[in-house]
Design a protein around this motif. Structure first.
Motif, PDB file in Angstrom:
ATOM      1  N   SER A 193       0.827  -1.205   0.000  1.00  0.00           N
ATOM      2  CA  SER A 193       0.000   0.000   0.000  1.00  0.00           C
ATOM      3  C   SER A 193       0.863   1.257   0.000  1.00  0.00           C
ATOM      4  N   ARG A 194       2.158   1.087  -0.263  1.00  0.00           N
ATOM      5  CA  ARG A 194       3.111   2.178  -0.044  1.00  0.00           C
ATOM      6  C   ARG A 194       2.772   3.431  -0.839  1.00  0.00           C
ATOM      7  N   ALA A 195       2.327   3.263  -2.070  1.00  0.00           N
ATOM      8  CA  ALA A 195       2.087   4.422  -2.931  1.00  0.00           C
ATOM      9  C   ALA A 195       0.656   4.937  -2.834  1.00  0.00           C
ATOM     10  N   GLU A 196      -0.124   4.420  -1.885  1.00  0.00           N
ATOM     11  CA  GLU A 196      -1.543   4.739  -1.848  1.00  0.00           C
ATOM     12  C   GLU A 196      -1.901   5.797  -0.793  1.00  0.00           C
ATOM     13  N   ILE A 197      -1.036   6.782  -0.631  1.00  0.00           N
ATOM     14  CA  ILE A 197      -1.385   7.918   0.223  1.00  0.00           C
ATOM     15  C   ILE A 197      -2.561   8.645  -0.430  1.00  0.00           C
ATOM     16  N   TRP A 198      -3.479   9.119   0.401  1.00  0.00           N
ATOM     17  CA  TRP A 198      -4.660   9.801  -0.129  1.00  0.00           C
ATOM     18  C   TRP A 198      -4.233  10.967  -1.020  1.00  0.00           C
ATOM     19  N   PRO A 199      -4.775  11.013  -2.261  1.00  0.00           N
ATOM     20  CA  PRO A 199      -4.281  11.987  -3.252  1.00  0.00           C
ATOM     21  C   PRO A 199      -4.322  13.428  -2.766  1.00  0.00           C
ATOM     22  N   GLU A 200      -5.383  13.808  -2.053  1.00  0.00           N
ATOM     23  CA  GLU A 200      -5.486  15.205  -1.638  1.00  0.00           C
ATOM     24  C   GLU A 200      -4.420  15.588  -0.622  1.00  0.00           C
ATOM     25  N   ILE A 201      -3.754  14.593  -0.039  1.00  0.00           N
ATOM     26  CA  ILE A 201      -2.619  14.847   0.855  1.00  0.00           C
ATOM     27  C   ILE A 201      -1.310  14.643   0.096  1.00  0.00           C
TER      28      ILE A 201
END
Length: 221
Positions: A193-201
């Motif tokens: 899930s490493r690249a799945e930071i919430w886009p708006e952040i």
């Protein structure tokens, strides 16, 4: 790297000035149908639920804290077996986190406490201690009992390792152990899930990402 106290103070000032309405509106603008793609893992097809916002994940998590990395330790191993035959061994490190702010908890955590959080270590992936060395900011959302039925037919057991008691750790959700890298960018500790930071952040300038995440989580307290 130890900027948590300053970031929390700034977040508190922002919240005091504008209230939680704007943050709630921003959270509500996230498409709730967005979910994380999930690669298959050895031992079974592990389906993960992708949370569309940190607020959504916090709502489902017994423990939500903000803190800093104290150290990284050797951790347990998740052993997967099928039909009595060992199929896979998945190693974990444990990150010890100094708690700077308790947003939510069911265990009477207070500022200054320390929690131990397992972080999966995959061959070929960056060493988590390099992603977030001691002093790095970290947000933890999780705390539910670890269940491994998601590995399908495989039986799962925890094999102790290192000096950390596996019964004392707090397991995070796949999106729930968020590390600040030396560059300031946020990453999920979980390799899948490493690249799945919430886009708006994640689309904010690196130096603003942890502050925004902290601000949004603190608005829930």
């Amino acid at each position: 790297m130890r900027r948590t106290a300053a970031l929390l103070a700034a977040a508190l000032l922002t919240l005091a000035g504008c209230g939680g309405e704007a943050l709630e509106e921003a959270a509500g603008s996230v498409d709730p149908t967005v979910s994380s793609s999930t690669p298959p893992l050895a031992g079974g097809d592990r389906q993960r639920l992708g949370y569309a916002s940190p607020e959504e994940l916090a709502k489902e998590s017994p423990v939500v804290v903000l803190g800093t990395v104290a150290s990284w330790e050797d951790g347990p191993t998740l052993v997967l077996s099928e039909g009595g035959e060992e199929k896979d061994r998945i190693p974990y490190d444990v990150v010890l986190v100094d708690v700077d702010q308790v947003v939510k908890d069911t265990t009477k955590l207070v500022t200054g406490d320390q929690i131990a959080v397992p972080v999966r270590v995959d061959e070929g992936e960056p060493d988590p201690a390099e992603l977030a060395p001691p002093g790095s900011n970290v947000a933890f959302l999780g705390g539910a009992d670890a269940t491994f039925g998601v590995f399908g037919e495989a039986d799962a057991r925890i094999e102790p390792g290192g000096d950390v008691d596996p019964d004392s750790v707090l397991w995070g959700e796949p999106q729930g152990v968020v590390l600040e890298t030396p560059s300031g960018e946020l990453v999920n500790a979980d390799p899948y899930s490493r690249a799945e930071i919430w886009p708006e952040i994640g689309e904010l300038p690196a130096e603003e990402q942890f502050g925004m995440l902290a601000q949004r989580l603190m608005a829930l307290g």
